[in-house]
Write a protein that holds these residues in place. Sequence first.
Motif, PDB file in Angstrom:
ATOM      1  N   TYR A  19      -0.340  -4.452   3.651  1.00  0.00           N
ATOM      2  CA  TYR A  19      -0.814  -4.045   2.331  1.00  0.00           C
ATOM      3  C   TYR A  19      -0.191  -2.703   1.966  1.00  0.00           C
ATOM      4  N   VAL A  20      -0.309  -2.316   0.697  1.00  0.00           N
ATOM      5  CA  VAL A  20       0.190  -1.020   0.229  1.00  0.00           C
ATOM      6  C   VAL A  20      -0.956  -0.281  -0.451  1.00  0.00           C
ATOM      7  N   VAL A  21      -0.849   1.037  -0.471  1.00  0.00           N
ATOM      8  CA  VAL A  21      -1.822   1.888  -1.147  1.00  0.00           C
ATOM      9  C   VAL A  21      -1.132   2.440  -2.392  1.00  0.00           C
ATOM     10  N   VAL A  22      -1.687   2.095  -3.562  1.00  0.00           N
ATOM     11  CA  VAL A  22      -1.133   2.536  -4.837  1.00  0.00           C
ATOM     12  C   VAL A  22      -2.013   3.667  -5.359  1.00  0.00           C
ATOM     13  N   SER A  23      -1.418   4.839  -5.596  1.00  0.00           N
ATOM     14  CA  SER A  23      -2.154   5.981  -6.131  1.00  0.00           C
ATOM     15  C   SER A  23      -1.914   6.070  -7.626  1.00  0.00           C
ATOM     16  N   LEU A  24      -3.005   6.229  -8.369  1.00  0.00           N
ATOM     17  CA  LEU A  24      -2.944   6.264  -9.827  1.00  0.00           C
ATOM     18  C   LEU A  24      -3.498   7.582 -10.350  1.00  0.00           C
ATOM     19  N   SER A  25      -2.897   8.079 -11.439  1.00  0.00           N
ATOM     20  CA  SER A  25      -3.418   9.249 -12.132  1.00  0.00           C
ATOM     21  C   SER A  25      -3.787   8.846 -13.541  1.00  0.00           C
ATOM     22  N   SER A  26      -4.874   9.379 -14.031  1.00  0.00           N
ATOM     23  CA  SER A  26      -5.335   9.082 -15.374  1.00  0.00           C
ATOM     24  C   SER A  26      -4.358   9.640 -16.408  1.00  0.00           C
ATOM     25  N   ILE A  27      -4.121   8.887 -17.477  1.00  0.00           N
ATOM     26  CA  ILE A  27      -3.264   9.348 -18.574  1.00  0.00           C
ATOM     27  C   ILE A  27      -3.846  10.625 -19.155  1.00  0.00           C
ATOM     28  N   LYS A  28      -5.167  10.681 -19.283  1.00  0.00           N
ATOM     29  CA  LYS A  28      -5.852  11.857 -19.829  1.00  0.00           C
ATOM     30  C   LYS A  28      -5.552  13.096 -18.981  1.00  0.00           C
ATOM     31  N   MET A  84       0.278  -7.406   0.092  1.00  0.00           N
ATOM     32  CA  MET A  84       1.721  -7.436  -0.203  1.00  0.00           C
ATOM     33  C   MET A  84       2.061  -8.450  -1.293  1.00  0.00           C
ATOM     34  N   HIS A  85       1.464  -9.644  -1.255  1.00  0.00           N
ATOM     35  CA  HIS A  85       1.798 -10.642  -2.273  1.00  0.00           C
ATOM     36  C   HIS A  85       1.333 -10.183  -3.655  1.00  0.00           C
ATOM     37  N   TYR A  87       1.129  -7.002  -4.640  1.00  0.00           N
ATOM     38  CA  TYR A  87       2.062  -5.935  -5.007  1.00  0.00           C
ATOM     39  C   TYR A  87       3.388  -6.517  -5.501  1.00  0.00           C
ATOM     40  N   LYS A  88       3.927  -7.495  -4.789  1.00  0.00           N
ATOM     41  CA  LYS A  88       5.198  -8.114  -5.190  1.00  0.00           C
ATOM     42  C   LYS A  88       5.054  -8.860  -6.511  1.00  0.00           C
ATOM     43  N   GLU A  89       3.925  -9.541  -6.692  1.00  0.00           N
ATOM     44  CA  GLU A  89       3.665 -10.281  -7.926  1.00  0.00           C
ATOM     45  C   GLU A  89       3.647  -9.359  -9.143  1.00  0.00           C
ATOM     46  N   MET A  90       3.040  -8.190  -8.984  1.00  0.00           N
ATOM     47  CA  MET A  90       2.905  -7.255 -10.099  1.00  0.00           C
ATOM     48  C   MET A  90       4.192  -6.499 -10.388  1.00  0.00           C
ATOM     49  N   GLY A  91       5.042  -6.311  -9.377  1.00  0.00           N
ATOM     50  CA  GLY A  91       6.294  -5.588  -9.571  1.00  0.00           C
ATOM     51  C   GLY A  91       6.086  -4.140  -9.975  1.00  0.00           C
ATOM     52  N   LEU A  92       5.101  -3.476  -9.391  1.00  0.00           N
ATOM     53  CA  LEU A  92       4.804  -2.088  -9.736  1.00  0.00           C
ATOM     54  C   LEU A  92       5.863  -1.131  -9.220  1.00  0.00           C
ATOM     55  N   SER A  93       6.078  -0.061  -9.978  1.00  0.00           N
ATOM     56  CA  SER A  93       6.922   1.029  -9.505  1.00  0.00           C
ATOM     57  C   SER A  93       6.330   2.336 -10.011  1.00  0.00           C
ATOM     58  N   VAL A  94       6.715   3.441  -9.393  1.00  0.00           N
ATOM     59  CA  VAL A  94       6.197   4.757  -9.755  1.00  0.00           C
ATOM     60  C   VAL A  94       6.543   5.047 -11.212  1.00  0.00           C
ATOM     61  N   GLY A  95       5.556   5.531 -11.961  1.00  0.00           N
ATOM     62  CA  GLY A  95       5.734   5.852 -13.370  1.00  0.00           C
ATOM     63  C   GLY A  95       5.278   4.755 -14.314  1.00  0.00           C
ATOM     64  N   ASP A  96       4.971   3.562 -13.779  1.00  0.00           N
ATOM     65  CA  ASP A  96       4.494   2.470 -14.623  1.00  0.00           C
ATOM     66  C   ASP A  96       3.099   2.784 -15.173  1.00  0.00           C
ATOM     67  N   LYS A  97       2.836   2.368 -16.401  1.00  0.00           N
ATOM     68  CA  LYS A  97       1.516   2.501 -17.004  1.00  0.00           C
ATOM     69  C   LYS A  97       0.733   1.233 -16.663  1.00  0.00           C
ATOM     70  N   VAL A  98      -0.497   1.413 -16.161  1.00  0.00           N
ATOM     71  CA  VAL A  98      -1.342   0.284 -15.795  1.00  0.00           C
ATOM     72  C   VAL A  98      -2.739   0.482 -16.384  1.00  0.00           C
ATOM     73  N   PHE A  99      -3.468  -0.603 -16.524  1.00  0.00           N
ATOM     74  CA  PHE A  99      -4.833  -0.573 -17.028  1.00  0.00           C
ATOM     75  C   PHE A  99      -5.755  -1.181 -15.984  1.00  0.00           C
ATOM     76  N   LEU A 100      -6.918  -0.554 -15.784  1.00  0.00           N
ATOM     77  CA  LEU A 100      -7.956  -1.109 -14.925  1.00  0.00           C
ATOM     78  C   LEU A 100      -9.130  -1.478 -15.814  1.00  0.00           C
ATOM     79  N   ASP A 101      -9.584  -2.708 -15.699  1.00  0.00           N
ATOM     80  CA  ASP A 101     -10.726  -3.179 -16.461  1.00  0.00           C
ATOM     81  C   ASP A 101     -11.884  -3.308 -15.477  1.00  0.00           C
TER      82      ASP A 101
END
Length: 110
Positions: A19-28, A84-85, A87-101
């Motif tokens: 698995y991977v650990v994705v760190s997110l920062s709020s746009i605000k 991992m699956h 993460y690969k499915e989403m194709g995330l990279s650093v700097g991408d904008k994401v939304f959490l619902d």
Amino acid sequence: MKKEFVVRSIDAAPDGAPYVVVSLSSIKDLKEGGTQNPQSPFGSPKVMGFTNMNDMMKDLNKMLSGMGGGMGMQGNVTQLKLEMHEYKEMGLSVGDKVFLDITKAESLGV
């Protein structure tokens, strides 16, 4: 509730698990930090200079504790653990904008 984030970092699992650990920062939080460069959501890099070994050690301690804005632990970070699956499915990279619902599960008579 829907929240907007920017991917801050993507790290491998510390225990070597798949698995991977994705760190997110709020746009605000990023806007309040005064980010000027749209290519870099983390602001301009800060360089810490030193003239002797004692200064270097003092500055290194500040950087590691996060006071110097360096690579230490930063506040206001949300971390997600993705398989991992996913993460690969989403194709995330650093700097991408994401939304959490975020929604609360309805309890039915429990």
